[in-house]
Design a protein around this motif. Sequence first.
Motif, PDB file in Angstrom:
ATOM      1  N   ASN A 132      33.009  90.574  31.116  1.00  0.00           N
ATOM      2  CA  ASN A 132      32.624  91.008  32.464  1.00  0.00           C
ATOM      3  C   ASN A 132      31.801  92.285  32.415  1.00  0.00           C
ATOM      4  O   ASN A 132      30.841  92.447  33.167  1.00  0.00           O
ATOM      5  CB  ASN A 132      33.866  91.265  33.321  1.00  0.00           C
ATOM      6  CG  ASN A 132      34.557  89.979  33.724  1.00  0.00           C
ATOM      7  OD1 ASN A 132      33.972  88.900  33.643  1.00  0.00           O
ATOM      8  ND2 ASN A 132      35.807  90.085  34.137  1.00  0.00           N
ATOM      9  N   ARG A 155      28.297  91.586  31.156  1.00  0.00           N
ATOM     10  CA  ARG A 155      27.577  90.799  32.151  1.00  0.00           C
ATOM     11  C   ARG A 155      27.137  91.699  33.313  1.00  0.00           C
ATOM     12  O   ARG A 155      25.991  91.671  33.739  1.00  0.00           O
ATOM     13  CB  ARG A 155      28.459  89.671  32.694  1.00  0.00           C
ATOM     14  CG  ARG A 155      27.714  88.660  33.537  1.00  0.00           C
ATOM     15  CD  ARG A 155      28.638  87.870  34.435  1.00  0.00           C
ATOM     16  NE  ARG A 155      29.432  88.710  35.316  1.00  0.00           N
ATOM     17  CZ  ARG A 155      28.951  89.372  36.357  1.00  0.00           C
ATOM     18  NH1 ARG A 155      27.679  89.294  36.670  1.00  0.00           N
ATOM     19  NH2 ARG A 155      29.736  90.135  37.087  1.00  0.00           N
ATOM     20  N   ALA A 156      28.081  92.518  33.771  1.00  0.00           N
ATOM     21  CA  ALA A 156      27.780  93.360  34.926  1.00  0.00           C
ATOM     22  C   ALA A 156      26.702  94.392  34.609  1.00  0.00           C
ATOM     23  O   ALA A 156      25.960  94.805  35.483  1.00  0.00           O
ATOM     24  CB  ALA A 156      29.052  94.055  35.413  1.00  0.00           C
ATOM     25  N   GLU A 197      21.805  93.596  33.907  1.00  0.00           N
ATOM     26  CA  GLU A 197      20.598  93.754  34.726  1.00  0.00           C
ATOM     27  C   GLU A 197      20.106  95.198  34.700  1.00  0.00           C
ATOM     28  O   GLU A 197      18.926  95.469  34.474  1.00  0.00           O
ATOM     29  CB  GLU A 197      20.867  93.327  36.174  1.00  0.00           C
ATOM     30  CG  GLU A 197      20.988  91.824  36.331  1.00  0.00           C
ATOM     31  CD  GLU A 197      21.468  91.418  37.711  1.00  0.00           C
ATOM     32  OE1 GLU A 197      21.238  92.174  38.679  1.00  0.00           O
ATOM     33  OE2 GLU A 197      22.095  90.355  37.836  1.00  0.00           O
ATOM     34  N   SER A 246      24.199  82.064  35.033  1.00  0.00           N
ATOM     35  CA  SER A 246      25.520  82.575  35.398  1.00  0.00           C
ATOM     36  C   SER A 246      26.585  82.047  34.441  1.00  0.00           C
ATOM     37  O   SER A 246      27.766  82.282  34.636  1.00  0.00           O
ATOM     38  CB  SER A 246      25.866  82.194  36.839  1.00  0.00           C
ATOM     39  OG  SER A 246      25.914  80.790  36.958  1.00  0.00           O
ATOM     40  N   VAL A 287      25.381  84.786  29.361  1.00  0.00           N
ATOM     41  CA  VAL A 287      23.955  84.651  29.072  1.00  0.00           C
ATOM     42  C   VAL A 287      23.157  85.921  29.414  1.00  0.00           C
ATOM     43  O   VAL A 287      22.326  86.353  28.616  1.00  0.00           O
ATOM     44  CB  VAL A 287      23.380  83.411  29.792  1.00  0.00           C
ATOM     45  CG1 VAL A 287      21.877  83.329  29.613  1.00  0.00           C
ATOM     46  CG2 VAL A 287      24.046  82.157  29.245  1.00  0.00           C
ATOM     47  N   LEU A 329      23.432  88.354  26.666  1.00  0.00           N
ATOM     48  CA  LEU A 329      22.660  87.948  25.488  1.00  0.00           C
ATOM     49  C   LEU A 329      21.193  88.353  25.662  1.00  0.00           C
ATOM     50  O   LEU A 329      20.553  88.869  24.737  1.00  0.00           O
ATOM     51  CB  LEU A 329      22.774  86.438  25.303  1.00  0.00           C
ATOM     52  CG  LEU A 329      21.960  85.878  24.149  1.00  0.00           C
ATOM     53  CD1 LEU A 329      22.701  86.095  22.854  1.00  0.00           C
ATOM     54  CD2 LEU A 329      21.665  84.400  24.352  1.00  0.00           C
ATOM     55  N   LEU A 364      14.070  83.775  25.579  1.00  0.00           N
ATOM     56  CA  LEU A 364      15.423  83.843  26.107  1.00  0.00           C
ATOM     57  C   LEU A 364      15.597  83.015  27.359  1.00  0.00           C
ATOM     58  O   LEU A 364      16.558  82.285  27.509  1.00  0.00           O
ATOM     59  CB  LEU A 364      15.744  85.293  26.431  1.00  0.00           C
ATOM     60  CG  LEU A 364      16.093  86.058  25.193  1.00  0.00           C
ATOM     61  CD1 LEU A 364      16.033  87.521  25.462  1.00  0.00           C
ATOM     62  CD2 LEU A 364      17.466  85.650  24.727  1.00  0.00           C
ATOM     63  N   ALA A 366      31.466  91.653  40.401  1.00  0.00           N
ATOM     64  CA  ALA A 366      32.161  92.399  39.344  1.00  0.00           C
ATOM     65  C   ALA A 366      33.517  92.901  39.832  1.00  0.00           C
ATOM     66  O   ALA A 366      34.497  92.885  39.077  1.00  0.00           O
ATOM     67  CB  ALA A 366      31.292  93.570  38.884  1.00  0.00           C
ATOM     68  N   GLU A 414      35.928  90.114  39.669  1.00  0.00           N
ATOM     69  CA  GLU A 414      36.273  89.835  38.266  1.00  0.00           C
ATOM     70  C   GLU A 414      37.245  90.875  37.716  1.00  0.00           C
ATOM     71  O   GLU A 414      38.165  90.545  36.966  1.00  0.00           O
ATOM     72  CB  GLU A 414      35.003  89.764  37.423  1.00  0.00           C
ATOM     73  CG  GLU A 414      34.355  88.400  37.573  1.00  0.00           C
ATOM     74  CD  GLU A 414      33.058  88.252  36.834  1.00  0.00           C
ATOM     75  OE1 GLU A 414      32.479  89.285  36.435  1.00  0.00           O
ATOM     76  OE2 GLU A 414      32.606  87.106  36.664  1.00  0.00           O
TER      77      GLU A 414
END
Lengths: 354, 333
Positions: free
Chosen positions: A73, A76-77, A80, A195, A204, A207, B18, B91, B94
């Motif tokens: 998490n 991922r968060a 960006e 997602s 993803v 990555l 990617l 988030a 989560e």
Amino acid sequence: MNSPNPTTVAASPPETPPRRGAIRLPKDRHAIVDNFFRFQSLFGLVAVFVIAIAVSPSRNGENVFLSSGNLANIVRAVSEIGIIAVGMTFVILIGGIDLSVGAVLGLAAVGSATLMVDSGLGIVPTVLIVLFIGTAFGATQGAIVARLGIQSFIVTLAGLQAARGIARMWSGGLGIPIAYGDGPQEAPEAFSLLSGSINGVLPVPALIFLAIGVGALLVLRSTAFARHVYAIGGNEKAARLSGVPVRRVRVTVFAISGLLAALAGIIHAGQLNQGSPNDGAGYELDAIAAVVIGGTSLAGGSGSMGGTIAGALLLGILNNILALNNIDANVQLVVKGLVIVAAAALQRLRPRIA
Amino acid sequence: MRYTRRAITILTLTTLALTGCSVEKDGGDGGTDASAQCGSGKEFLIGMSQANNAEPYRQVMNDDVSTAAKAVSGFKVVVSDAAQDNSKQVADVENFLSQGINLLIISPNEAKPLTAVVKKAYDKGIPVIVLDRKVEGDAYTAFIGGDNVAIGKAAGEYYAKTLLPQGGKVVEISGLPGSTPAAERAQGFREGIASNPKIEIVATQTAEWLREKGQSVMDAMLKAQPDIDAVYAHNDPMAEGAYLAAKAAGKESAIKFTGIDALPVPSGGIKAVEQGRLQATFQYATGGREAIDLAKKILVDCSKDVPKSTTLGTTQITKDNAAQVYTELGGKQ
């Protein structure tokens, strides 16, 4: 005769200014101290990570912070902001700033949704067009900065407004939901992979952030372009006189920033199944925070990509561990403010090499 | 030039490589220890994911949830603030899941972006109560929200029968264009005043929910419309702003003002009614107490049969009942 010995001064070789590339072996105390400051964000990252483990709540005897789901998490968060911050690092290294990245992210998110849902384009043309728009937007800003000599703060502030305006016009002011499928008004199923995660572990977007980070690390480590970037940030006049194509590097740097902001926007749309013109509001400040925590000087000329990546991760871990401990949302803001100031203060303390 | 190209090429190629690569889609991480067993005498952790604490309405919603939860033994509520950012709210949820909450209350910032993570929680067996704004599909336990059309209609009927029985000229100050509450409060009002053809809406201007914009919009309308009888504002702050403009023009006693929301806080509409600036306001309930009632049914009483959708009614607040309603809603003095 009594004047201070001029020969000694002249004899001491000039320190090669901006340091990058391989880690210098610490030959003396200065070098050790210097290396600490150079990698302050890495030390900071490790410290915050250790603290996070220590103060993490536990659940069924398991450390919640360290659980693979939670770590996934976090990355991922943060991805960006991390991708935007990579572009921002180049801009800040030449002594500029790019305030338009959050708005460009929103524009790219709207673009991704519109092109796939309304125009029925496939993923590849959509991604190409959106990345082109971001790059062109950034390059235009860079050209204005370079040709007209207006400060990038002003140019990208204007760019922020313009990108938001274009995004709102394009979308009609409302978010465009992305539904998946083969029918009309539906985006290709594969876009929702943004997602998803690999083997259910590595998200993803994380990555992509990793790959962009490594790519940028290599660019900044081993290209003439990078030397030009540092040279411009260090002393623009000297750089120009020694043959650095200052304008071209400027345009390129802003183009990279626009490209990466657009990439973050594509990821944003894929993660949230929607492109909204208001997406990414305030992200420019988070990205700048990551760069500053990473030890890059806002004056330009010194800093590293590794620092930025560490800085972004540090912010992500900080957000996560504060949330896991249910710290009040307002207190969280104060803590983040303190961390940013502390990082900048450390930079001020960094000893100048005589 | 070559090097510049090389730099941008490397980044572009990585970017493209990617975005083109394909991976398996996330199938969820198959949570096993979803929610603890229901029953009395147990400890329950409830995650409350708020869209934006900066709005007073949402702050009151948080307060309602926290206050109601304190009355239930074993309930502990943690609140997160997404600050109007969909990504942050994803988030936040989560993080709640990592912490092992037993129930999720969420007031989503926007429907579409939050649908997936709400479904993720629901699929893990965690009961989800959605407040005020919906998510898509039906992967949630219950929805609780107000009915803006009904509230607008109640306001319109009040105008038709009580405020302007003899008819009159009304200006409407509307909320953010494109937002559903603004459209619904406008529509309901027109339905409500339909029974009295002598009431005329002479102008509609937006003030985007904001007090200061309400003031400047009213300034302009006072010049364009010299004989306004009443102002129908889509929320209380805009009504208060309009009142300030009228006061500056010396016309505040000739014009009647009404708002919507009726927050039980010192700066809210109920106090404005009590102090005589507004003639009336119409409560847009937060659903906070109702959410905790439902949470108690689910977690403590082990009820499997909870209503999928609850629509909250509105209370009309005038000078007669303002003080009483303020206390009832737990307003702070």
